[in-house]
Design an enzyme around this catalytic site. Structure first.
Site, PDB file in Angstrom:
ATOM      1  NE  ARG A  88      -7.443   6.080   9.195  1.00  0.00           N
ATOM      2  CZ  ARG A  88      -7.902   5.433   8.624  1.00  0.00           C
ATOM      3  NH1 ARG A  88      -6.346   4.697   8.759  1.00  0.00           N
ATOM      4  NH2 ARG A  88      -8.935   4.751   7.992  1.00  0.00           N
ATOM      5  CG  ASP A 143      -1.160   1.317   8.511  1.00  0.00           C
ATOM      6  OD1 ASP A 143      -1.223   2.415   8.995  1.00  0.00           O
ATOM      7  OD2 ASP A 143      -1.422   0.829   7.539  1.00  0.00           O
ATOM      8  CG  ASP A 202      -2.052   3.132   3.519  1.00  0.00           C
ATOM      9  OD1 ASP A 202      -3.475   3.720   3.117  1.00  0.00           O
ATOM     10  OD2 ASP A 202      -2.326   2.135   3.829  1.00  0.00           O
ATOM     11  CG  ASP A 252      -1.621  -1.167   1.243  1.00  0.00           C
ATOM     12  OD1 ASP A 252      -2.434  -1.518  -0.120  1.00  0.00           O
ATOM     13  OD2 ASP A 252      -2.829  -1.749   2.215  1.00  0.00           O
TER      14      ASP A 252
END
Length: 452
Positions: free
Chosen positions: A330, A278, A274, A250
């Site tokens: 986020r 993560d 992205d 990604d």
């Protein structure tokens, strides 16, 4: 006259005796703390290395073994260690000794050492939080990266970063010189590796970036990672004996997938396709600390999706980071698991800072939240994908956070009542966050001098 001189001499001896005693006491306190920490780390390392775990992790059971049963207790222990560190630093200062300690428990453990380059592996003793048992390549040899190229992702050249990270044995990977590494495809790491960029200015940029998938014990320290691109749909080597077809990557700076005992520390991350970090698919025992995040939209994702219940065992510590210029949301965005967010500096966001769905537990302590000018974005928290008032049962706690410029944190669940029995002990005061996070990001390290 003789009597006065005798009294003066006696008083001097008494003062000297008291001073020496204080010095020995402070030194013993510090040595005992370090010895205890090293002993615990060594015992944990021996236990882990003697386990029957394979290089790659398979199945829910193995990952469950790495999640602690009482995450509040871990947060409590972290706060205890912070308190011990503060006591020892204070004792040294009272005795007139110089101390480079600033209350950052991780940095105070190693950054004062002028000989850091001779004691590189001591870094592995300094982790904290859920990822504190990430030993990386501490028990292995050094591997020196001498070549910045990434010409062949199936048969990587010796001396390249790709060749280093795919090896089976534990390795502590360092860099001979400054370099910019443009990866053709995602860098697929193997277990028991440390990437240690101290002493060099190393950028992974303008190509693929780092994948930590179905492995354990990784430390990533001191990198500049930025402008990561979407790649994939090719064959990539992941070990000396295995190369396989990879789907689309990604464009995350660091993707942690189904892995455990991972520590991401002192990196500068920005502007990727992205996410910046993560953590997904049942990963657990993770610490993300001392990083500097800038110029990005979706910064940190902790949890795969709402229906992926394996992430209920996810446990992540987010500590001492600076969430800086040009960020939108986020920081992190959480699902299912337990997340300890402590002593971070939030100076910029455009939508929200901390968000989540699927009933995550979020324990926010001693952070500084500076809200943007936009009146509709003053709230630190954001509940996503919720039905009705179900979010009110989620345990989101704020303890002694510093909320400035109109910022506000909406607690819920046990956090709404402020029940101290469910909270770990206080972190460092939020007023110290500026000093604690002042060196977030990749450091400048020179041999013979402390890192700054």
């Amino acid at each position: 006259m003789a009597t006065s001189s005798l009294k003066l001499t006696s008083a001097c001896f008494v003062l000297l005796f008291i001073f020496v005693g204080c010095v020995l006491t402070a030194t013993n306190l510090r040595n005992n703390e370090i010895s205890r920490s090293r002993k615990l780390k060594t015992e944990d390392s021996k236990s882990f290395n003697s386990s029957p775990m394979t290089t790659r992790l398979d199945g829910v059971v193995e990952l469950n073994e790495h999640a602690v049963t009482d995450p509040d207790k871990v947060a409590h222990e972290v706060s205890n260690l912070i308190h011990m560190s503060e006591q020892n630093i204070t004792a040294r200062r009272k005795l007139g000794f110089f101390s480079c300690g600033n209350g950052n428990l991780i940095d105070d453990c190693w950054r004062c050492d002028r000989n850091w380059n001779k004691n590189r592996k001591h870094l592995a003793d300094c982790g904290m939080g859920f990822g504190s048992k990430a030993f990386g390549g501490r028990n292995g040899s050094y591997y020196v990266v001498t070549d910045h190229s990434d010409d062949d992702v199936v048969n990587p050249k010796p001396g390249t970063l790709r060749h280093a990270v795919i090896q089976v044995e534990p390795l502590w990977i360092i860099f001979k010189r400054d370099m910019v590494i443009k990866l053709k495809q995602e860098l697929i790491m193997n277990s028991f590796k440390t990437i240690d960029a101290r002493g060099a200015n190393v950028h992974i940029a303008n190509g693929a970036c780092i994948t930590i998938q179905n492995i354990t014990n990784v430390i990533v320290h001191g990198l500049h990672i930025h402008d990561c691109k979407r790649t994939g749909n090719v064959t990539v080597r992941s070990s000396p004996s295995q190369a396989g077809f990879r789907g689309t990557a990604d464009g995350d700076a660091i993707n942690i997938f189904g892995s455990s005992h991972i520590w991401i520390d002192h990196n500068s991350l920005s502007n990727c396709t992205d996410g910046l970090v993560d953590v997904v698919n049942g990963s657990t025992a993770i610490t993300i600390s001392n990083n500097h995040f800038t110029h990005h939209d979706e910064v940190m994702l902790l949890g795969h999706n709402d229906s992926y219940t394996r992430d209920k065992m996810m446990q992540v510590t987010v500590a001492y980071n600076h969430f800086g210029e040009g960020l939108i949301q986020r920081m992190p965005r959480c699902r299912h698991g337990y997340f300890h967010v402590v002593n971070n500096d939030y100076t910029h966001w455009k939508m929200y800072a901390i968000g989540g769905s699927a009933n995550p537990t979020i324990n926010s302590q001693g952070n500084r939240f500076a809200a943007p000018k936009n009146h509709s974005a003053k709230e630190v928290t954001k509940r996503l994908d919720t039905k009705g008032n179900e979010w009110m049962e989620w345990n989101w706690r704020s303890e002694k956070d510093l909320l400035v410029n109109g910022a506000f944190f909406t607690p819920s669940g046990e956090g709404a009542s402020g029940d101290s029995q469910t909270l770990s002990l206080p972190a460092k005061p939020a007023s110290m966050v500026d000093a604690i996070t002042a060196s977030a990001g990749a450091l400048s390290c020179r041999r013979g001098k402390p890192c700054y």
